[in-house]
Design an enzyme around this catalytic site. Structure first.
Site, PDB file in Angstrom:
ATOM      1  N   ASN A  42       0.728  -1.286  -0.002  1.00  0.00           N
ATOM      2  CA  ASN A  42      -0.080  -0.090   0.106  1.00  0.00           C
ATOM      3  C   ASN A  42       1.002   1.118  -0.249  1.00  0.00           C
ATOM      4  OD1 ASN A  42      -2.571   1.157   2.217  1.00  0.00           O
ATOM      5  ND2 ASN A  42      -2.266   1.309   0.224  1.00  0.00           N
ATOM      6  N   CYS A 102      -5.860   7.010   7.017  1.00  0.00           N
ATOM      7  CA  CYS A 102      -5.252   5.903   6.177  1.00  0.00           C
ATOM      8  C   CYS A 102      -4.138   5.129   7.266  1.00  0.00           C
ATOM      9  CB  CYS A 102      -4.234   6.758   5.149  1.00  0.00           C
ATOM     10  SG  CYS A 102      -3.468   5.593   4.157  1.00  0.00           S
ATOM     11  N   SER A 241      -6.840   0.831   7.236  1.00  0.00           N
ATOM     12  CA  SER A 241      -8.280   1.048   7.729  1.00  0.00           C
ATOM     13  C   SER A 241      -9.392  -0.040   7.387  1.00  0.00           C
ATOM     14  CB  SER A 241      -8.771   2.513   7.388  1.00  0.00           C
ATOM     15  OG  SER A 241      -8.655   2.603   6.135  1.00  0.00           O
TER      16      SER A 241
END
Length: 301
Positions: A42, A102, A241
């Site tokens: 990510n 985030c 999240s």
């Protein structure tokens, strides 16, 4: 007798020389440094504005997020000063929209600041409030993402209803983690065509602010497989999240306990829903440092 003057690390010399070269070549005094980081794939562009610097427009964020003409990211995180925390974080999605939370970017910035200060814990402010961050050992970073939001108005949803099983196909669970989430429990998360499934529910009328979409299935006791479509970005290898929201949804539905392992496309993260909030623990990586040239910043102004 040797001098006691501290010598900066070699990489600091190189960074300073690189910035100086850009300034000479362009005749400008305002290049914008950034870091590229990721948590389980990510990936993020991180800009440190604690010392001032450019304020990016929505168009600037989109251009930086272009993986062909910019740098590319799942989210952009801006570090700012805060009077009551070690720093404040502001997040943007790849489409230029703001994101209230985030988790993986928070872990990445927390690790960076802990390395910078030599501390093993600190506090960061996001739209979720003050988040406690700590070194979890073995190169892992833990962030308490706060308590999940379980009432329809807090997610938020468009109408009053129970959030455990929404009245739409698949009966997903809605959860707020500072941003909205819609979690589907399926037989096989790998079999879902997420590229079409994700956007169909991101823009569902029940979610006035759009939503992140997760598909998950149970692998074993307290062990989930999850894939994610992030609002404003698309398919990502991981999402902090979203992992928190999926763990909370699984526990509420009786599929798992409150401490779970989640296998994502980019690796494994651990979520522990405690009395004081949802704790997320996983690895981070600082990939490289760079500088946006004044010419590029001019294009994005």
């Amino acid at each position: 007798m040797g001098s006691s003057k501290k010598v900066p690390p070699l990489q600091n010399f190189r960074k300073a020389a690189y910035i100086a070269a850009i300034m000479r070549d362009t005749g400008s005094s305002s290049p914008l440094p950034f870091m590229k980081m990721h948590g389980l794939g990510n990936d993020f562009v991180v800009i440190d504005r604690r010392g001032g610097g450019a304020v990016l427009s929505e168009d600037s964020v989109r251009r930086i997020g272009d993986r062909h003409r910019g740098v590319g990211f799942d989210q952009l995180a801006v570090i700012e000063t805060d009077p009551d925390a070690d720093a404040r974080l502001v997040f943007y999605n790849a489409d230029g929209s703001l994101s209230g939370a985030c988790g993986n970017a928070t872990r990445c910035v927390a690790r960076h600041l802990m390395n910078e200060t030599g501390r093993s814990s600190l506090t960061l402010r996001t739209d979720r409030g003050l988040l406690a961050c700590a070194d979890a050992g073995n190169g892992l970073t833990r962030v308490n993402m706060g308590q999940p939001l379980l009432d329809w108005a807090d997610v938020p949803l468009a109408d009053a209803m129970e959030t455990l099983e929404l009245p739409i196909p698949g009966a997903p669970t809605a959860t707020g983690m500072g941003n909205p989430h819609c979690t589907f429990f399926v037989e096989d998360a790998e079999a879902v065509d997420l590229a079409s499934f994700g956007p169909a529910y991101e823009h569902h009328p029940l979610f006035p602010e759009r939503t992140n979409v997760q598909v998950a299935h149970l692998i074993g006791k307290d062990h989930l497989r999850m894939r994610v479509w992030e609002r404003g970005t698309g398919i990502t290898l991981a999402s902090g999240s979203s992992s928190c929201a999926t763990a909370v949804a699984a526990a509420r539905r009786g599929l798992t306990g409150r401490s779970v392992r989640i296998d994502l496309d980019g690796g494994t993260i651990h979520i522990d829903w405690r009395e004081d909030g949802v704790h997320m623990t996983g690895p981070t990586a600082h990939v490289f440092d760079g500088v946006f040239t004044p010419a590029f910043l001019g294009e994005t102004a």
